[in-house]
Design a protein around this motif. Structure first.
Motif, PDB file in Angstrom:
ATOM      1  N   PHE A 160      71.767  67.000  62.505  1.00 24.09           N
ATOM      2  CA  PHE A 160      70.478  66.523  62.008  1.00 24.09           C
ATOM      3  C   PHE A 160      69.768  67.584  61.179  1.00 24.09           C
ATOM      4  O   PHE A 160      69.920  68.788  61.394  1.00 24.09           O
ATOM      5  N   VAL A 161      68.969  67.099  60.240  1.00 27.07           N
ATOM      6  CA  VAL A 161      67.975  67.906  59.546  1.00 27.07           C
ATOM      7  C   VAL A 161      66.628  67.320  59.964  1.00 27.07           C
ATOM      8  O   VAL A 161      66.436  66.098  59.888  1.00 27.07           O
ATOM      9  N   GLY A 162      65.708  68.147  60.413  1.00 27.09           N
ATOM     10  CA  GLY A 162      64.452  67.611  60.922  1.00 27.09           C
ATOM     11  C   GLY A 162      63.239  68.384  60.449  1.00 27.09           C
ATOM     12  O   GLY A 162      63.347  69.345  59.674  1.00 27.09           O
TER      13      GLY A 162
ATOM     14  N   GLU B 115      59.127  72.363  64.662  1.00 29.63           N
ATOM     15  CA  GLU B 115      58.701  72.187  66.049  1.00 29.63           C
ATOM     16  C   GLU B 115      57.250  71.719  66.081  1.00 29.63           C
ATOM     17  O   GLU B 115      56.411  72.190  65.324  1.00 29.63           O
TER      18      GLU B 115
ATOM     19  N   GLN C 245      59.212  64.250  65.216  1.00 32.10           N
ATOM     20  CA  GLN C 245      60.351  64.836  65.921  1.00 32.10           C
ATOM     21  C   GLN C 245      60.226  64.656  67.431  1.00 32.10           C
ATOM     22  O   GLN C 245      61.216  64.429  68.123  1.00 32.10           O
TER      23      GLN C 245
ATOM     24  N   PRO D 236      69.363  65.412  69.906  1.00 29.87           N
ATOM     25  CA  PRO D 236      69.833  65.653  68.540  1.00 29.87           C
ATOM     26  C   PRO D 236      70.152  67.134  68.329  1.00 29.87           C
ATOM     27  O   PRO D 236      69.463  68.007  68.858  1.00 29.87           O
ATOM     28  N   ARG D 237      71.210  67.408  67.553  1.00 32.61           N
ATOM     29  CA  ARG D 237      71.542  68.795  67.210  1.00 32.61           C
ATOM     30  C   ARG D 237      71.018  69.084  65.803  1.00 32.61           C
ATOM     31  O   ARG D 237      71.538  68.586  64.807  1.00 32.61           O
ATOM     32  N   TYR D 238      69.975  69.881  65.744  1.00 34.11           N
ATOM     33  CA  TYR D 238      69.353  70.198  64.463  1.00 34.11           C
ATOM     34  C   TYR D 238      69.987  71.436  63.852  1.00 34.11           C
ATOM     35  O   TYR D 238      70.003  72.505  64.463  1.00 34.11           O
ATOM     36  N   ARG D 239      70.485  71.286  62.636  1.00 33.44           N
ATOM     37  CA  ARG D 239      71.030  72.435  61.921  1.00 33.44           C
ATOM     38  C   ARG D 239      69.916  73.252  61.290  1.00 33.44           C
ATOM     39  O   ARG D 239      70.030  74.470  61.136  1.00 33.44           O
TER      40      ARG D 239
ATOM     41  N   ARG E 195      65.308  73.005  60.540  1.00 29.64           N
ATOM     42  CA  ARG E 195      64.033  72.285  60.577  1.00 29.64           C
ATOM     43  C   ARG E 195      63.170  72.769  59.418  1.00 29.64           C
ATOM     44  O   ARG E 195      63.090  73.975  59.163  1.00 29.64           O
TER      45      ARG E 195
ATOM     46  N   LEU F  39      63.423  68.204  53.602  1.00 30.76           N
ATOM     47  CA  LEU F  39      64.436  67.611  54.480  1.00 30.76           C
ATOM     48  C   LEU F  39      65.461  66.836  53.662  1.00 30.76           C
ATOM     49  O   LEU F  39      66.677  66.983  53.857  1.00 30.76           O
TER      50      LEU F  39
ATOM     51  N   GLY G 220      68.934  62.673  58.485  1.00 33.27           N
ATOM     52  CA  GLY G 220      67.550  62.774  58.945  1.00 33.27           C
ATOM     53  C   GLY G 220      66.990  61.398  59.217  1.00 33.27           C
ATOM     54  O   GLY G 220      67.483  60.399  58.681  1.00 33.27           O
TER      55      GLY G 220
END
Length: 302
Positions: free
Chosen positions: A193-195, A198, A203, A217-220, A222, A229, A240
Motif C-alpha cells: 500500500f501507499v497511504g 500517521e 488511514q 495493510p503493509r504500507y511501503r 506514507r 500518493l 492506494g
C-alpha cells in the motif's frame, strides 16, 4: 476573579491537546508564558486544574468544570461579537470546524474559499479529525461545526447532508486488477500500500476495516497528499485507497486506474453536524448555511 479570555482560550487548547507545549503552540504563545498563565489561573482559583504527567497533562475535576464553563463563555463572546458586528457592517468572529480527511482535502477547499472570500471578517479554525472524534467534540461544545461520514453514530446532533464520498482503489495502469470494475477490500490487502501519514482520518478508517478482517495493510510509504500518493501509485510502488473525487482529479494527469470498492462501507455520505443550528453563533450559522448550499448545488454528490 481576574480571569481573562486569553487565559480561558489557552486553558481549553491545553486540555484539548493534552499538553501545555502543544496548547501554547496553538495559542501562539511561548511555552514559558503559557505555563505562567496556567499557574496564574490555578493561583487565582485556588485549586489545581491540571495533573502533570510524564507524557502531558490532563484536567482535574476542577479543570473539567472550568473547561466546560470556559467553552460556554467563549461561545457567548463569539455570539456577542457576531451580533454586534452586524451593526458595524460585518460579522466578525471565528468558527471552529472539524472535518474528516475526504471532506477536508476534496470537497471543502472550494466551498470554504468561497465562504471566506464572501465573509472577510470571519476566520475558520479548521482541523482534521476522525469522524467519531468530531461527533464527540461537537456534542461537548469543543467545536461548533463538524463534517463527518454517516458511518458513525450521530446521537442527538442536528445534521445536514453535504456530499457523497465513495472510496476507490487506485493502481498503476498495468496492475493485474486494473481491468476490474469493482474489487472488495479483502482482495487488495495482500498488495503493498501507499497511504497518507500517521494520524490521517482516512488511514485510521481503513485500518479499522482491515482489523475487522484480521488483517493489517503493509504500507511501503506514507505521504502528505492524495496527489503525492497517486504519483507513487503511478510508478508501481503499491495501491492506494482514496476518495473517488481525488482519483478522478489525479487521473487527468497521471497514468493510474481507479477501481470501485464494492464493500458497503466504501460509499459514505458526508454530513454536517452541529449541536443546535438555532443556537450557533452568527458566523457559524453563516458557514453551515453556505456549506449546505454548496452541497445542494452539486446535488449532494462528490
Amino acid at each position: 476573579m481576574g480571569l481573562d479570555l486569553t487565559d480561558l482560550r489557552l486553558f481549553l487548547l491545553v486540555v484539548e491537546a493534552g499538553s501545555i507545549t502543544h496548547g501554547a503552540e496553538r495559542a501562539h504563545l511561548a511555552l514559558a508564558s503559557a505555563s505562567a498563565r496556567i499557574r496564574g489561573l490555578e493561583d487565582e482559583l485556588g485549586v489545581a486544574l491540571l495533573e502533570r504527567e510524564r507524557r502531558g497533562v490532563r484536567p482535574t475535576s476542577a479543570g473539567r468544570a472550568l473547561a466546560q464553563q470556559a467553552r460556554a463563555v467563549l461561545r457567548q463572546v463569539e455570539n456577542l461579537r457576531g451580533e454586534l458586528g452586524g451593526y458595524a457592517g460585518g460579522v466578525r468572529g471565528q468558527v471552529r470546524l472539524l472535518s474528516n480527511t475526504a471532506a477536508l482535502t476534496e470537497f471543502l477547499p472550494e466551498a470554504l474559499s468561497a465562504f471566506l472570500t464572501a465573509h472577510p471578517e470571519v476566520d475558520v479554525e479548521l482541523e482534521e479529525r476522525l469522524s467519531h472524534e468530531i461527533v464527540q467534540a461537537v456534542a461537548e461544545g469543543r467545536a461548533e461545526v463538524g463534517l463527518v461520514a454517516d458511518t458513525v453514530e450521530l446521537g442527538a446532533l442536528e445534521t445536514f447532508a453535504f456530499q457523497e464520498d465513495r472510496l476507490v482503489v487506485v493502481m498503476a495502469r498495468g496492475h493485474p486488477l486494473a481491468a476490474r470494475r469493482t474489487v472488495v477490500f479483502a482482495e487488495v490487502l495482500d498488495e503493498p500500500f501507499v497511504g497518507l501519514g500517521e494520524g490521517s482520518a482516512l488511514q485510521e478508517h481503513l485500518a479499522w476495516h482491515a482489523a475487522r478482517l484480521g488483517r493489517r495493510p503493509r504500507y511501503r510509504v506514507r505521504l502528505r497528499s492524495f496527489d503525492a500518493l497517486c504519483r507513487m501509485v503511478e510508478r508501481g510502488v503499491g495501491v492506494g485507497v482514496i476518495p473517488e473525487a481525488a482519483a478522478r482529479r489525479c487521473q487527468r494527469s497521471m497514468a493510474i486506474r481507479r477501481v470501485a470498492l464494492s464493500d458497503a462501507w466504501a460509499t459514505r455520505r458526508l454530513i454536517l453536524c452541529v449541536r443546535d443550528h438555532a443556537a450557533l453563533s452568527v458566523q457559524a450559522r453563516l458557514l453551515v448555511d453556505a456549506l449546505r448550499a454548496d452541497g445542494s448545488s452539486r446535488g449532494g454528490r462528490g
